[in-house]
Design an enzyme around this catalytic site. Structure first.
Site, short mmCIF file in Angstrom:
data_model
loop_
_atom_site.label_atom_id
_atom_site.label_comp_id
_atom_site.label_asym_id
_atom_site.label_seq_id
_atom_site.Cartn_x
_atom_site.Cartn_y
_atom_site.Cartn_z
N SER A 243 0.78 -1.23 0.00
CA SER A 243 0.00 0.00 0.00
C SER A 243 0.82 1.29 0.00
CB SER A 243 -0.96 0.00 1.19
OG SER A 243 -0.24 -0.13 2.39
N LYS B 44 -12.24 -1.19 1.12
CA LYS B 44 -11.52 -0.35 0.13
C LYS B 44 -12.35 -0.28 -1.16
CE LYS B 44 -7.31 -1.35 2.61
NZ LYS B 44 -7.45 -0.24 3.58
N HIS C 263 -5.62 -4.28 -1.26
CA HIS C 263 -5.53 -3.24 -2.30
C HIS C 263 -5.58 -3.79 -3.72
CE1 HIS C 263 -4.87 0.30 0.22
NE2 HIS C 263 -4.30 -0.54 1.06
#
Ligand code: PLP
Length: 397
Positions: free
Chosen positions: A185, A245, A213
């Protein structure tokens, strides 16, 4: 005489003095491309809401409907009276989306890592972890009773060395678990999961990937890193992720075999001993999967925007590191400069936070930008001209 609480203030003040404390900015309304933060209208450039789903009408509608049909809360932990049909449906839909035998949903991604990792290894076992793995993995590993080893970031030679070393252990380790982030990240680079899986297979090791992610970003229609590398479930045994996310909601999950899920929910204390999601959360997560399956344009736009932005920022002369994903770091070096850049960007209407030591090396302070499919090209041009203006002003470019 002992003072029971004075450390609270002194430790906080030490953080303030060294400018390492978090100054929390407040979002006044939904996380949309143009949003209000601390009373100022700004362009959102640092949210994990990659696809803009947190404000997608279908997710909001599903959440509202679930409140009407199932109430505001679940009333219990999952194993007692807190498993509703809506939770079971979410797990069924997620497994189908991931092309996995089964999935298990936790309250958060952090809870998944902290609850499952310690159960996968015992005293006779070894965990091997990438040096740049996320804090929730680090804490999960710390809770485990097994031995630990770390390999250099995404360095397959080093992983091979650690595995060879492990084979010399006497008595032989009962199990070996290799664990890595899918997308890192801070830098936006992708773990060489195909190579990790190959090395693991040579040593009979289990592979655990945290794809927080990568989901909604990589692979076929955002199915994530396992899909990106076209790896079978016999190669990657635990695919962990989060709904917080790209899915735009909240909640952690793991996907893999039925055995993994049966083991996971019977053994993870974070799953067993913590209340289940409110129905609105589960319903919104199901809607996010629906949208991913039926509206492929979001993932496509995310990548078009990402390529456009990265090229333009590079052409302007910014150091954007080696990111391969919609996370684009703007590396400026010194912490003070990153903070100044962030403050000036905010003044000019762009919200992007600095990432400084200890989150990254002292000389690698940066602004971390995260692309969002809900932005327009006009928004990107607006952000880039702000970066250009302030980059020149601060002698970064
Ligand atoms: C790599 C990684 N793993 C796990 C998590 C935790 O996920 P959650 O927000 O669902 O707790 C995050 C979120 O910051 C993350 O970036």
């Amino acid at each position: 005489m002992r003072d029971p609480t004075s450390f609270l203030r002194t430790e906080y003040e030490a953080l303030v003095k060294s400018e390492l404390e978090w100054r929390i900015r407040v979002l006044q309304g939904p996380s949309t491309p143009w949003c209000t933060v601390d009373g100022k209208k700004v362009l959102m450039f640092c949210s994990n809401n990659y696809l803009g789903f947190s404000n997608h009408p279908k997710l909001k509608e599903a959440a509202l409907k679930a409140v009407q049909t199932h109430g505001a809360g679940s009333g219990s932990v999952r194993p007692i009276a807190g498993t509703m049909d809506i939770h079971v449906e979410l797990e069924r839909r997620l497994a189908k989306f991931k092309h996995a035998e089964a999935s298990l949903v936790y309250q958060t991604g952090f809870a998944a890592n902290a609850g499952l990792i310690p159960q996968l290894v015992g005293k006779e076992d070894l965990i091997i972890s990438d040096e740049l793995n996320h804090g929730s993995i680090i804490d999960g590993v710390r809770l485990a009773h097994g031995e630990r080893a770390v390999y250099k970031h995404s360095d397959m030679q080093d992983l091979a060395r650690v595995l060879d070393e492990a084979e010399k252990h006497s008595p032989p380790y009962r199990r070996i678990l290799i664990i890595t982030d899918g997308v890192f990240s801070m830098d936006g680079d992708i773990a060489p999961l195909d190579k990790v899986a190959k090395l693991a297979a040579e040593h009979g090791a289990m592979v655990y990937v945290d794809d927080a992610h990568g989901e909604g970003v990589l692979g076929e229609d955002g199915r994530g890193i396992v899909s990106h590398f076209k790896l079978g479930r016999d190669k990657v045994h635990v695919e962990m992720g989060t709904f917080s996310k790209a899915f735009g909601v909240v909640g952690g999950h793991v996907s893999g075999s039925k055995d993994l899920v049966n083991f996971g929910y019977n053994k993870s204390r974070t799953w067993l001993l913590s209340g289940s999601h409110p129905p609105a959360v589960a319903a919104a997560c199901i809607a996010a999967i629906d949208v991913l399956e039926t509206e492929p344009q979001h993932v496509r736009t995310l990548w078009e925007h990402t390529k456009y932005f990265k090229k333009a920022m590079k052409d302007l002369g910014f150091n954007i590191g080696n990111s391969e994903t919609p996370i684009t770091p703007i590396i400026v070096g010194e912490s003070g400069l990153a903070k100044k850049l962030s403050t000036r960007l905010f003044e000019e209407g762009v919200f992007a936070l600095p990432i400084i030591f200890p989150m990254v090396a002292r000389d690698k302070a940066r602004i971390r930008t995260i692309m969002n499919a809900a932005l327009t090209k006009k928004d990107l041009d607006f952000a880039m001209s702000a970066f250009e203006k302030i980059g020149e002003e601060l002698h970064i470019i």
